[in-house]
Design a protein around this motif. Structure first.
Motif, PDB file in Angstrom:
ATOM      1  N   PRO A 144       0.817  -1.229   0.000  1.00  0.00           N
ATOM      2  CA  PRO A 144       0.000   0.000   0.000  1.00  0.00           C
ATOM      3  C   PRO A 144       0.843   1.269   0.000  1.00  0.00           C
ATOM      4  N   GLU A 145       1.925   1.281   0.776  1.00  0.00           N
ATOM      5  CA  GLU A 145       2.805   2.453   0.815  1.00  0.00           C
ATOM      6  C   GLU A 145       3.427   2.720  -0.557  1.00  0.00           C
ATOM      7  N   GLU A 159       3.950  -5.997   6.333  1.00  0.00           N
ATOM      8  CA  GLU A 159       3.452  -6.600   5.093  1.00  0.00           C
ATOM      9  C   GLU A 159       4.419  -7.644   4.573  1.00  0.00           C
ATOM     10  N   GLN A 196       2.076   1.810  -3.470  1.00  0.00           N
ATOM     11  CA  GLN A 196       1.026   2.287  -4.378  1.00  0.00           C
ATOM     12  C   GLN A 196       0.830   3.790  -4.241  1.00  0.00           C
ATOM     13  N   GLU A 197       0.854   4.279  -3.017  1.00  0.00           N
ATOM     14  CA  GLU A 197       0.728   5.724  -2.803  1.00  0.00           C
ATOM     15  C   GLU A 197       1.917   6.471  -3.409  1.00  0.00           C
ATOM     16  N   SER A 212       8.662   0.844   0.055  1.00  0.00           N
ATOM     17  CA  SER A 212       8.519  -0.556   0.459  1.00  0.00           C
ATOM     18  C   SER A 212       9.469  -0.948   1.573  1.00  0.00           C
TER      19      SER A 212
END
Length: 375
Positions: A55-56, A281, A58-59, A275
């Motif tokens: 998620p980090e 994650e 993707q942002e 990442s």
């Protein structure tokens, strides 16, 4: 037709390329669907992680997309700095390239002259053979022993002409690995004129106490080694192509001389940076992969297929009587796996551990086959 209009000119192309068979990637999912008229196709061929970017990441990609009119940072300064801090090494010991595969190519360009030898286990990753061949180098293929890299035999294959030794831990395509004791023994005896390239592309999938960290245990201990890592696997960034190497400053400097100026995209650099801090994650995906590997092994054994092992990455290697026929039969049923002729194993397939649903789809396809038999 004259040469200037497109005729053959045998003086143009380097002789080293004459017999070279280029790496052939598998067909994309969309093309297989179109050709075969399939409603669903599952890709278990390329050892990608089955989940998308963190998620980090993707942002970070979304933010980077707003400035894609600008060239990326050609030196990957922020990412190199973060990786150097992460590994406790100097900035000058880190190179960032378009995937670990690119580091393989660049270190060959930096080191290999025509006639120089490069030693590798075989079957293994094709670039260890193809990249030296492109330069007129001589790849020395050392057969595996019980589907594992034979480090003793690798040492025995080294000559005064050897420049590089490639050791993939885990090995691709077999999924097996050498552990600390074997690697310690290798590094105690490898000649000083050789640069050993330890490819740890699947490093984050392992949590075995006997599996060494090549950076900490070999590079920082003073051995002449280049350690490779990638964001293409567990981090879910295969489509952005970000990998790196940690090694001696003279090697990193030489790679910088042959590396393309804007090798890694802005989005790739930002996604990789984002990442690095997502340890939770990473743990979740490592656990999910262990479960998927058990499930995949069970499905294969249910259909009389015996994967090589112990396999420790995110894929399994299976030898069989007619691997090409099995590959085609699975393809017609919507499952893309990897035939391994180019890896030196024409009698085998490599199958990636996907999601539980994808593995179930593979099981249904195997159940539909009557011709697949274990070797």
């Amino acid at each position: 037709m004259s040469d200037a209009q497109g005729g053959d000119d045998t003086s143009l192309i380097r002789p080293a390329l004459a017999g070279l068979v280029p790496y052939e990637p598998g067909k994309p999912v969309e093309e297989v669907q179109r050709e075969l008229g399939l409603e669903r196709v599952v890709k278990l061929a390329s050892n990608e992680g089955p989940y998308g970017p963190f998620p980090e990441a993707q942002e970070a990609i979304a933010r980077a997309a707003l400035e894609l009119n600008r060239y990326p940072d050609g030196g990957a300064w922020r990412l190199r700095t973060a990786l150097a801090e992460r590994h406790g090494v100097r900035f000058e010991n880190v190179t960032v390239c378009a995937g670990a595969d690119a580091v393989v190519g660049y270190v060959c360009q930096a080191a290999v002259d025509p006639g120089d030898e490069v030693v590798t286990g075989w079957p293994s990753f094709p670039s260890y053979v193809l990249d030296p061949l492109k330069l007129g180098g001589v790849p020395v293929r050392v057969p595996l022993r019980e589907e594992r890299i034979d480090l003793e035999a690798l040492l025995g294959a080294i000559t005064p002409r050897t420049k590089l030794v490639f050791i993939a831990v885990p090995n691709n395509p077999t999924g097996t690995t050498n552990l600390r004791g074997e690697l310690d023994s290798y590094f105690e005896r490898v000649p000083a004129h050789v640069l050993t390239v330890v490819d740890q592309a699947y490093f984050e999938y392992l949590d075995d106490a006997d599996y060494p960290d090549g950076v900490t245990e070999y590079f920082e201990a003073g051995h002449r080694v280049l350690v490779l890592r990638t964001f293409s696997k567990i981090f879910g960034l295969a489509g952005l192509r970000v990998g790196y190497g940690v090694g001696p400053e003279d090697v990193i400097t030489a790679i910088g001389k042959v590396r393309r100026a804007f090798d890694v995209t802005s989005a790739g650099q930002e996604a990789a940076l984002a990442s690095l801090g997502a340890s939770g994650e990473l743990d979740r995906r490592r656990a999910a992969n262990r479960q998927a590997m058990r499930l995949l092994a069970d499905v294969l054994r249910e259909h009389r297929l015996a994967p090589a092992g112990p396999a420790v990455a995110n894929f399994l290697f299976v030898r069989m009587e007619d691997a090409l026929a099995a590959n085609e039969a699975l393809l017609r049923r919507g499952v893309i796996v990897r035939p391994l002729g180019s890896f030196g194993a024409p009698d085998a397939l490599r199958i990636t551990a996907g999601t539980p649903d994808e593995i179930s789809f593979l099981g249904a396809a195997l159940a539909d086959l009557s011709t697949v038999a274990a070797r």
